[in-house]
Write an enzyme that holds these catalytic residues in place. Sequence first.
Site, PDB file in Angstrom:
ATOM      1  N   LYS A 167       2.193   2.368  -5.078  1.00 59.75           N
ATOM      2  CA  LYS A 167       3.010   1.938  -6.223  1.00 59.75           C
ATOM      3  C   LYS A 167       2.381   2.316  -7.554  1.00 59.75           C
ATOM      4  O   LYS A 167       3.058   2.785  -8.453  1.00 59.75           O
ATOM      5  CB  LYS A 167       3.198   0.410  -6.201  1.00 59.75           C
ATOM      6  CG  LYS A 167       4.042  -0.087  -5.061  1.00 59.75           C
ATOM      7  CD  LYS A 167       4.026  -1.593  -4.980  1.00 59.75           C
ATOM      8  CE  LYS A 167       2.752  -2.162  -4.443  1.00 59.75           C
ATOM      9  NZ  LYS A 167       2.529  -2.026  -3.016  1.00 59.75           N
TER      10      LYS A 167
ATOM     11  N   GLN B 178       2.200  -5.843  -3.282  1.00 57.69           N
ATOM     12  CA  GLN B 178       2.528  -5.958  -1.852  1.00 57.69           C
ATOM     13  C   GLN B 178       3.844  -5.206  -1.585  1.00 57.69           C
ATOM     14  O   GLN B 178       4.116  -4.231  -2.253  1.00 57.69           O
ATOM     15  CB  GLN B 178       2.611  -7.423  -1.406  1.00 57.69           C
ATOM     16  CG  GLN B 178       1.267  -8.152  -1.385  1.00 57.69           C
ATOM     17  CD  GLN B 178       0.834  -8.655  -2.741  1.00 57.69           C
ATOM     18  OE1 GLN B 178       1.604  -9.252  -3.462  1.00 57.69           O
ATOM     19  NE2 GLN B 178      -0.405  -8.429  -3.088  1.00 57.69           N
TER      20      GLN B 178
ATOM     21  N   GLY C  62      -4.309  -4.120  -4.498  1.00 62.82           N
ATOM     22  CA  GLY C  62      -5.324  -3.141  -4.870  1.00 62.82           C
ATOM     23  C   GLY C  62      -4.593  -1.861  -5.239  1.00 62.82           C
ATOM     24  O   GLY C  62      -4.143  -1.139  -4.364  1.00 62.82           O
ATOM     25  N   HIS C  63      -4.400  -1.631  -6.529  1.00 63.96           N
ATOM     26  CA  HIS C  63      -3.605  -0.486  -6.971  1.00 63.96           C
ATOM     27  C   HIS C  63      -4.538   0.610  -7.491  1.00 63.96           C
ATOM     28  O   HIS C  63      -5.304   0.394  -8.426  1.00 63.96           O
ATOM     29  CB  HIS C  63      -2.614  -0.921  -8.061  1.00 63.96           C
ATOM     30  CG  HIS C  63      -1.563  -1.867  -7.539  1.00 63.96           C
ATOM     31  ND1 HIS C  63      -0.668  -2.510  -8.350  1.00 63.96           N
ATOM     32  CD2 HIS C  63      -1.260  -2.253  -6.281  1.00 63.96           C
ATOM     33  CE1 HIS C  63       0.141  -3.255  -7.607  1.00 63.96           C
ATOM     34  NE2 HIS C  63      -0.215  -3.121  -6.349  1.00 63.96           N
TER      35      HIS C  63
ATOM     36  N   ASP D   8       0.809  -1.230   0.000  1.00 66.86           N
ATOM     37  CA  ASP D   8       0.000   0.000   0.000  1.00 66.86           C
ATOM     38  C   ASP D   8       0.837   1.273   0.000  1.00 66.86           C
ATOM     39  O   ASP D   8       0.454   2.284   0.597  1.00 66.86           O
ATOM     40  CB  ASP D   8      -0.959   0.026   1.214  1.00 66.86           C
ATOM     41  CG  ASP D   8      -1.771  -1.239   1.322  1.00 66.86           C
ATOM     42  OD1 ASP D   8      -2.252  -1.698   0.280  1.00 66.86           O
ATOM     43  OD2 ASP D   8      -1.892  -1.780   2.433  1.00 66.86           O
TER      44      ASP D   8
HETATM   45  P1  IMP Z   1      -2.540 -12.715   1.485  1.00 66.00           P
HETATM   46  O1  IMP Z   1      -1.584 -12.107   0.512  1.00 66.00           O
HETATM   47  O2  IMP Z   1      -3.991 -12.471   1.140  1.00 66.00           O
HETATM   48  O3  IMP Z   1      -2.256 -14.154   1.747  1.00 66.00           O
HETATM   49  O4  IMP Z   1      -2.340 -11.980   2.926  1.00 66.00           O
HETATM   50  C1  IMP Z   1      -1.153 -12.114   3.672  1.00 66.00           C
HETATM   51  C2  IMP Z   1      -0.789 -10.797   4.330  1.00 66.00           C
HETATM   52  O5  IMP Z   1      -0.386  -9.871   3.344  1.00 66.00           O
HETATM   53  C3  IMP Z   1      -1.956 -10.139   5.077  1.00 66.00           C
HETATM   54  O6  IMP Z   1      -1.445  -9.454   6.208  1.00 66.00           O
HETATM   55  C4  IMP Z   1      -2.485  -9.144   4.076  1.00 66.00           C
HETATM   56  O7  IMP Z   1      -3.163  -8.064   4.693  1.00 66.00           O
HETATM   57  C5  IMP Z   1      -1.191  -8.687   3.427  1.00 66.00           C
HETATM   58  N1  IMP Z   1      -1.387  -8.205   2.064  1.00 66.00           N
HETATM   59  C6  IMP Z   1      -1.637  -8.937   0.955  1.00 66.00           C
HETATM   60  N2  IMP Z   1      -1.743  -8.148  -0.121  1.00 66.00           N
HETATM   61  C7  IMP Z   1      -1.535  -6.900   0.299  1.00 66.00           C
HETATM   62  C8  IMP Z   1      -1.485  -5.643  -0.362  1.00 66.00           C
HETATM   63  O8  IMP Z   1      -1.622  -5.519  -1.589  1.00 66.00           O
HETATM   64  N3  IMP Z   1      -1.255  -4.568   0.428  1.00 66.00           N
HETATM   65  C9  IMP Z   1      -1.034  -4.668   1.768  1.00 66.00           C
HETATM   66  N4  IMP Z   1      -1.066  -5.817   2.419  1.00 66.00           N
HETATM   67  C10 IMP Z   1      -1.311  -6.929   1.691  1.00 66.00           C
END
Ligand code: IMP
Length: 418
Positions: free
Chosen positions: A16, A218, A40-41, A13
């Site tokens: 990017k 991420q 989520g971009h 977040d």
């Molecule tokens: P997952 O990627 O859904 O398996 O989640 C694993 C961890 O990564 C969790 O703490 C999510 O909140 C975090 N996470 C996954 N994708 C994002 C992102 O795009 N932005 C911020 N945190 C993320």
Amino acid sequence: MPSIAILGCMWGDEAKAKIVDYLGSDADVVVRFQGGSNAGHTIVVDGKKYVFHTVPSGMLYEDTKCIIGAGVVIDPTRLVEEIRSLEAAGVDFGDRLYIDERAGVVLPLHQYLDKRNEEILNKGKIGTTGRGIGPTYADLTARLGIRLGDLAHKRYLKQRLKDLYLYHGVEITTADLNEQCDLLKENWEVLKKHCSNTLPILHEAKAQDLKIIFEGAQGSLLDRTWGSFPYVTSSNTMVDAIGTGSGFSARNVDEVIGIFKSYATRVGEGPFPTEIHGALADQIRKQGNEFGSTTGRPRRIGYFDAVMAAYTAKLNTLDGIALTLLDVLSGVEDIKICVGYEYKGKLLNTPPSHVLDLEKVKPAYLSFEGWEEDITGVRHKDDLPKNARLYLEAVEDLTEVPVRIVSVGKERHETFMC
Ligand code: IMP
């Protein structure tokens, strides 16, 4: 620079997409290489908001080719929905979207397992996005996962689906299996025209010295190996993932830009040494609209953590920093930066690798006087209030990386190069 990596260097977040968009107006190709619809971009152009989950955000530029690389995991239903909603918002896909046939497929089974694991195995502790990302990558590693190219082979697909349910010990009726195959077929009808071996496109682009942007998802601190394990995502998120996730060796990337927010945020569970609570956290959350664009969850807020930032700067061999959301700090009287971790009588300058240690560190802070001015109209570093400039320079000193880009607002034009 012909090829640029744009990588989140904290817990995701970091804005990017805004930087991809800013640097991408003349990009020939924009590539996603890891992650999936957990991302989520968001890009705001003339007040209009576009949210991308799996589609590269370069899609907003009509002449840019966009690649979803082999290292991405795709939920076909969500991707079809995303394409449709972007088309409805006026984005012209033409024949510019290319999806690698090696990309993994997220199934309803994976979302079920993701939720079940959160509820039962981990007692909800990781706080995943619930999009099935972890179980999909796990199945691919176990060589049992389904890849996009499998969707073209009906009988083969059905057998692999059956095997996957068997492997996980989850029962499925023949009727449900058939229904899933039918839905995958329906989505395949939409996606197949985009699906191919994307490697030649990238290699051709390199041969022609075209501008390629690699859009990370991420952040480095969510990297499944180097992040705060086990509170991480299930893909590798750093510069090296470009090679495995797109086939374009990271050795060939000319410039690596790391994105840092001017403060820190984290969604989901896990250690967050500089986390703050109370009025200041609420103020920053409100001013920065710190709510997840995928899940809507309020983000946890903290001070800028230079220990983590220096760590991810090294892991990614950063050439430059894009410092985002600096405007959000306007009006904060006393701004802190964490410059070390106190732990067991020592001052650490790099994060401990075990989560149980990381949970116990105490941040040591440097304090900076804030500034009152609204800086969204600033387009040159010299026009920033003195204290904002000092803050920016502290980030450079502590990470030993120059700040190349500053973002001072949501809009595309509220950005400047240093
Ligand atoms: P997952 O990627 O859904 O398996 O989640 C694993 C961890 O990564 C969790 O703490 C999510 O909140 C975090 N996470 C996954 N994708 C994002 C992102 O795009 N932005 C911020 N945190 C993320």
